[in-house]
Scaffold this active site. Structure first.
Site, PDB file in Angstrom:
ATOM      1  N   HIS A 163       4.774  52.650 -57.292  1.00  0.00           N
ATOM      2  CA  HIS A 163       6.322  53.198 -57.501  1.00  0.00           C
ATOM      3  C   HIS A 163       6.088  54.531 -56.879  1.00  0.00           C
ATOM      4  O   HIS A 163       6.267  55.447 -57.094  1.00  0.00           O
ATOM      5  CB  HIS A 163       6.552  53.569 -59.151  1.00  0.00           C
ATOM      6  CG  HIS A 163       7.680  53.828 -59.434  1.00  0.00           C
ATOM      7  ND1 HIS A 163       8.465  54.797 -58.694  1.00  0.00           N
ATOM      8  CD2 HIS A 163       8.697  53.602 -60.394  1.00  0.00           C
ATOM      9  CE1 HIS A 163       9.608  54.640 -59.337  1.00  0.00           C
ATOM     10  NE2 HIS A 163       9.889  54.230 -60.238  1.00  0.00           N
ATOM     11  N   GLU A 264       9.372  50.860 -53.216  1.00  0.00           N
ATOM     12  CA  GLU A 264       8.125  50.566 -54.066  1.00  0.00           C
ATOM     13  C   GLU A 264       7.907  49.048 -53.575  1.00  0.00           C
ATOM     14  O   GLU A 264       8.701  48.299 -53.766  1.00  0.00           O
ATOM     15  CB  GLU A 264       8.547  50.628 -55.484  1.00  0.00           C
ATOM     16  CG  GLU A 264       9.104  51.895 -56.053  1.00  0.00           C
ATOM     17  CD  GLU A 264      10.039  51.895 -57.356  1.00  0.00           C
ATOM     18  OE1 GLU A 264       9.429  51.007 -58.356  1.00  0.00           O
ATOM     19  OE2 GLU A 264      10.934  52.345 -57.698  1.00  0.00           O
TER      20      GLU A 264
END
Length: 292
Positions: A163, A264
């Site tokens: 992320h 991400e």
């Protein structure tokens, strides 16, 4: 954390949490034991930090860190059922152990961390089949991260992601290219679309591409292009909270949203993974920066 011997260029730190500081001729970096969280990686050639960190981030054992590269495992967001807690799984809250560390003659740091969540009562992992989960890092003039998941005695069914929060000059002025023509789901509305041209930003953005293309952040404010290349990932997720959501998050500055964007790599939703006992999966990303 029982540390292995640390070579020159690596050192143990205790602040903001216990972890490994990297300072070689190629880059500076910082990886924390909490979540094996990469909170810094900046090549010596870069004028500005590559990874974005919130100044309001919590650094506590029971809370996720806002910024850098949180590890998403074993579910993405609230999971496919929409009810899983904690959000984005227990990987980013778990303690991880440094398994090996070395620095090459050229100055690239190679680190391997392994998740140790078995005995952590905060994570509730007894209901989840055990797996060996490792993060393999190479920090130098580029950043390479590989999330390696190996099923043990039982089949596992999971989602995962890296992320990554990137520093940008102004999210309203950047563009992300390399995804032209790709289908995506708007996670805010649930609607399906297809991107035409470059991705730009003028409102809160939370979209998931079901693609393996490699995006590039073109940032004229900071005069650079950040490239994200992935292997073993089926999704790219792009996120910026914009004004209202920034104000609603206690660990995010009200006016910080223009300076960041998340891009991400993931295996989420329809891209989730199933491994048979003993089977192994590797999801990797390589981040490079060049001036323009």
């Amino acid at each position: 954390m029982d540390f292995v011997d640390l070579p020159a260029g690596l050192s143990l730190v205790e602040e903001p949490m216990r972890g490994i500081k990297v300072d070689t001729q190629l880059c500076t970096g910082l990886v924390l034991e909490h979540g094996a969280h990469v909170v810094e990686w900046t090549p010596k050639s870069a004028s500005d930090p590559v990874l974005w960190m919130s100044e309001k981030s919590d650094f506590a054992d029971d809370k996720p860190i806002r910024g850098g590269v949180p590890i998403v495992y074993p579910w993405f967001g609230p999971g496919r059922k929409g009810t899983e807690q904690p959000g984005h799984g227990f990987g980013r809250l778990a303690p991880w152990r440094l398994m090996s560390a070395k620095v090459t003659d050229r100055g690239a740091a190679h680190l391997v961390f392994q998740m140790n969540a078995k005995d952590d009562s905060l994570l509730g992992v007894n209901r989840y089949p055990e797996a060996t989960v490792e993060l393999h890092l190479s920090m130098g003039s580029v950043l390479q991260m590989s999330l390696v998941v190996t099923a043990r005695e039982h089949k596992i069914d999971f989602e995962e992601g890296l992320h990554t929060y990137f520093t940008v000059g102004d999210v309203r002025k950047i563009k992300i290219n390399g995804l032209d023509g790709e289908p995506y789901t708007d996670n805010l509305t649930g609607k399906f679309h297809r991107l035409e041209g470059d991705l730009t930003f003028d409102a809160e953005t939370d979209i998931r591409f079901d693609t393996v293309k490699n995006p590039r952040i073109v940032d004229e404010e900071l005069a650079r292009v950040i490239s994200i290349e992935s292997v073993g990932a089926s999704n790219v997720v792009v996120w910026n909270p914009w004004v209202d959501k920034s104000k609603a998050m206690p660990d995010f500055g009200d006016d910080d949203w223009p300076g960041m964007v998340c891009v991400e790599v993931a295996n989420a939703r329809s891209g989730s993974l199933v491994l048979a006992p003993g089977e192994r999966h590797v999801m990797s990303q390589v981040i490079t920066v060049r001036e323009i």
